[in-house]
Design an enzyme around this catalytic site. Structure first.
Site, PDB file in Angstrom:
ATOM      1  N   SER A   7       0.673  -2.051  -1.155  1.00 21.43           N
ATOM      2  CA  SER A   7       1.299  -3.374  -1.306  1.00 21.43           C
ATOM      3  C   SER A   7       0.201  -4.406  -1.460  1.00 21.43           C
ATOM      4  O   SER A   7      -0.961  -4.149  -1.108  1.00 21.43           O
ATOM      5  CB  SER A   7       2.101  -3.663  -0.028  1.00 21.43           C
ATOM      6  OG  SER A   7       2.464  -5.018   0.057  1.00 21.43           O
ATOM      7  N   TYR A  60       2.869  -4.938   9.534  1.00 22.03           N
ATOM      8  CA  TYR A  60       3.081  -4.417   8.177  1.00 22.03           C
ATOM      9  C   TYR A  60       1.755  -4.394   7.417  1.00 22.03           C
ATOM     10  O   TYR A  60       1.395  -3.383   6.796  1.00 22.03           O
ATOM     11  CB  TYR A  60       4.112  -5.293   7.454  1.00 22.03           C
ATOM     12  CG  TYR A  60       4.471  -4.817   6.067  1.00 22.03           C
ATOM     13  CD1 TYR A  60       5.241  -3.671   5.892  1.00 22.03           C
ATOM     14  CD2 TYR A  60       4.048  -5.505   4.927  1.00 22.03           C
ATOM     15  CE1 TYR A  60       5.585  -3.226   4.618  1.00 22.03           C
ATOM     16  CE2 TYR A  60       4.379  -5.064   3.652  1.00 22.03           C
ATOM     17  CZ  TYR A  60       5.154  -3.931   3.507  1.00 22.03           C
ATOM     18  OH  TYR A  60       5.486  -3.481   2.241  1.00 22.03           O
TER      19      TYR A  60
HETATM   20  N1  LIG Z   1      10.033  -4.731  -1.593  1.00 21.34           N
HETATM   21  C1  LIG Z   1       8.800  -5.189  -1.673  1.00 21.34           C
HETATM   22  O1  LIG Z   1       8.586  -6.403  -1.898  1.00 21.34           O
HETATM   23  C2  LIG Z   1       7.630  -4.247  -1.539  1.00 21.34           C
HETATM   24  C3  LIG Z   1       6.368  -4.699  -1.973  1.00 21.34           C
HETATM   25  C4  LIG Z   1       5.267  -3.850  -1.858  1.00 21.34           C
HETATM   26  C5  LIG Z   1       5.421  -2.585  -1.322  1.00 21.34           C
HETATM   27  N2  LIG Z   1       6.652  -2.172  -0.894  1.00 21.34           N
HETATM   28  C6  LIG Z   1       6.760  -0.832  -0.324  1.00 21.34           C
HETATM   29  O2  LIG Z   1       7.650  -0.069  -1.096  1.00 21.34           O
HETATM   30  C7  LIG Z   1       8.179   0.994  -0.288  1.00 21.34           C
HETATM   31  C8  LIG Z   1       9.683   1.056  -0.460  1.00 21.34           C
HETATM   32  O3  LIG Z   1      10.263  -0.113   0.054  1.00 21.34           O
HETATM   33  P1  LIG Z   1      11.488  -0.859  -0.672  1.00 21.34           P
HETATM   34  O4  LIG Z   1      11.033  -2.229  -0.976  1.00 21.34           O
HETATM   35  O5  LIG Z   1      12.050  -0.038  -1.733  1.00 21.34           O
HETATM   36  O6  LIG Z   1      12.489  -0.999   0.582  1.00 21.34           O
HETATM   37  P2  LIG Z   1      13.863  -0.271   0.922  1.00 21.34           P
HETATM   38  O7  LIG Z   1      14.835  -0.467  -0.165  1.00 21.34           O
HETATM   39  O8  LIG Z   1      14.206  -0.737   2.289  1.00 21.34           O
HETATM   40  O9  LIG Z   1      13.460   1.271   0.960  1.00 21.34           O
HETATM   41  C9  LIG Z   1      12.758   1.831   2.035  1.00 21.34           C
HETATM   42  C10 LIG Z   1      12.947   3.314   1.961  1.00 21.34           C
HETATM   43  O10 LIG Z   1      12.158   3.936   2.995  1.00 21.34           O
HETATM   44  C11 LIG Z   1      13.011   4.802   3.723  1.00 21.34           C
HETATM   45  N3  LIG Z   1      12.544   5.020   5.087  1.00 21.34           N
HETATM   46  C12 LIG Z   1      12.388   4.140   6.095  1.00 21.34           C
HETATM   47  N4  LIG Z   1      11.939   4.760   7.189  1.00 21.34           N
HETATM   48  C13 LIG Z   1      11.814   6.078   6.859  1.00 21.34           C
HETATM   49  C14 LIG Z   1      11.391   7.236   7.548  1.00 21.34           C
HETATM   50  N5  LIG Z   1      11.032   7.194   8.839  1.00 21.34           N
HETATM   51  N6  LIG Z   1      11.399   8.427   6.894  1.00 21.34           N
HETATM   52  C15 LIG Z   1      11.771   8.499   5.591  1.00 21.34           C
HETATM   53  N7  LIG Z   1      12.197   7.453   4.889  1.00 21.34           N
HETATM   54  C16 LIG Z   1      12.205   6.247   5.519  1.00 21.34           C
HETATM   55  C17 LIG Z   1      14.379   4.157   3.678  1.00 21.34           C
HETATM   56  O11 LIG Z   1      15.364   5.119   4.021  1.00 21.34           O
HETATM   57  P3  LIG Z   1      16.745   4.718   4.769  1.00 21.34           P
HETATM   58  O12 LIG Z   1      17.673   4.229   3.694  1.00 21.34           O
HETATM   59  O13 LIG Z   1      17.188   5.989   5.391  1.00 21.34           O
HETATM   60  O14 LIG Z   1      16.414   3.645   5.769  1.00 21.34           O
HETATM   61  C18 LIG Z   1      14.397   3.729   2.221  1.00 21.34           C
HETATM   62  O15 LIG Z   1      14.706   4.824   1.399  1.00 21.34           O
HETATM   63  C19 LIG Z   1       7.719   0.691   1.146  1.00 21.34           C
HETATM   64  O16 LIG Z   1       6.601   1.488   1.455  1.00 21.34           O
HETATM   65  C20 LIG Z   1       7.325  -0.770   1.079  1.00 21.34           C
HETATM   66  O17 LIG Z   1       6.368  -1.101   2.048  1.00 21.34           O
HETATM   67  C21 LIG Z   1       7.760  -2.978  -0.998  1.00 21.34           C
END
Ligand SMILES: NC(=O)c1ccc[n+]([C@@H]2O[C@H](COP(=O)([O-])OP(=O)(O)OC[C@H]3O[C@@H](n4cnc5c(N)ncnc54)[C@H](OP(=O)(O)O)[C@@H]3O)[C@@H](O)[C@H]2O)c1
Length: 291
Positions: A137, A150
């Site tokens: 990120s 985070y």
């Molecule tokens: N959105 C942003 O602005 C952004 C920016 C930079 C990086 N990221 C990164 O992108 C990645 C995905 O995030 P997202 O934005 O797509 O958010 P999201 O829609 O909330 O997705 C998060 C995913 O991680 C899963 N998860 C959480 N805890 C877990 C665990 N213990 N074991 C396995 N799976 C788990 C969730 O599963 P459940 O549905 O079961 O909870 C969900 O599938 C993360 O690493 C985040 O830090 C996001």
């Protein structure tokens, strides 16, 4: 279609992970989609015929071992061509008041879980000449206020990736970091609600100290919702990283990611002043109080 490229994507139930699974499925990959519930497994299955869900909580050693066994059997001598460590959690909270259990959960999911999954699947990746992707990120470059845990997890992930890449150099297994700025997913869409709940859980004293910081975060989350990238943009970058003949080590995605790098290069006191000024401005623009 005869699919001979296998990928495992963790956290594939929503947002970026789901988009990656779908994009890879559409592009000729056979995808194992890591999810945490049967309902999410059904949804993943329905996304594309090439997607096979596996129950995989990255903090659960038993589930990691079971998923490894299933995928090892399914891929046989072909092994795995890609591991996309994507699962992640994070909520805004000042370090002073973030419950330690919460800090542990963020680090356990975003760092330790990725290490554990990578260790378990490295034999398959070696067999398949695979690539390892970490979903880092902009927060892996600049630690904003209210996002200490985070940012700590993403800084740690950057270190893990750098070290792993150097460990694996003799075998030429690529390790790639994807570094998105703000992306319109559940983390951001639910950000306002989650931030409000986190604020309401603070002590009276905590609320008094940090009301302005929370208002700033909420205001920034609301404005980022308008400009954040769609998750498909990150998925396209992951596909590019997996299919490039010579992948880059890092792929920043979006302007915010570049801004994070730029802030990192600045003298820290200047970055502090700019971040504080932006926070004050955002708090003034907030249309509702934090609570
Ligand atoms: N959105 C942003 O602005 C952004 C920016 C930079 C990086 N990221 C990164 O992108 C990645 C995905 O995030 P997202 O934005 O797509 O958010 P999201 O829609 O909330 O997705 C998060 C995913 O991680 C899963 N998860 C959480 N805890 C877990 C665990 N213990 N074991 C396995 N799976 C788990 C969730 O599963 P459940 O549905 O079961 O909870 C969900 O599938 C993360 O690493 C985040 O830090 C996001």
């Amino acid at each position: 279609m005869n699919r001979t490229k296998f990928a495992l994507v963790t956290g594939a139930s929503s947002g970026i992970g789901r988009s990656i699974a779908e994009r890879l499925g559409q592009s000729g990959w056979q995808v194992f989609a890591g999810v945490r519930s049967e309902a999410a497994a059904d949804e993943a299955r329905a996304l594309h015929e090439a997607i096979r869900p596996v129950i995989l909580d990255v903090t659960d050693g038993g589930q990691i071992a079971a998923a490894q066994k299933v995928i090892s059997e399914a891929t046989g001598s072909t092994g795995l061509q890609a591991l996309v460590n994507n699962a992640g959690v994070g909520v805004a909270c000042p370090i002073e008041y973030q419950p330690i259990a919460d800090v542990r959960r963020v680090l356990e999911t975003n760092v330790i879980g990725h290490v554990a999954v990578t260790q378990a699947f490295l034999p398959l990746l070696r067999r398949g000449g695979g690539r390892i992707v970490f979903m880092s990120s902009g927060a892996g470059f600049i630690a904003l206020p209210m996002f200490g845990a985070y940012a700590a997890s993403k800084f740690a992930l950057e270190a893990v990736a750098d070290s792993l890449r150097r460990d694996l150099r003799p075998w030429r297994l690529p390790v790639i970091n994807i570094e998105p700025g703000f992306v319109k997913t559940r983390i951001l869409v639910n950000g306002y609600r989650d931030t409000t709940e986190a604020f309401n859980r603070l002590s009276v004293e905590g609320r008094a100290y940090y009301a302005e910081s929370y208002r700033a975060v909420q205001s920034i989350q609301a404005s980022m919702l308008k400009s954040a990238l769609p998750p498909e943009r990150v998925a396209a970058t992951v596909l590019k990283a997996l299919e490039a003949r010579r992948p880059r080590l890092r792929y920043p995605v979006g302007m915010d990611a570049w801004l994070a790098r730029f802030l990192r290069l600045m003298p820290a006191r200047l970055a502090d002043a700019l971040i504080a000024a932006q926070g004050r401005m955002a708090a003034r623009n907030a249309d509702q109080p934090a609570g």
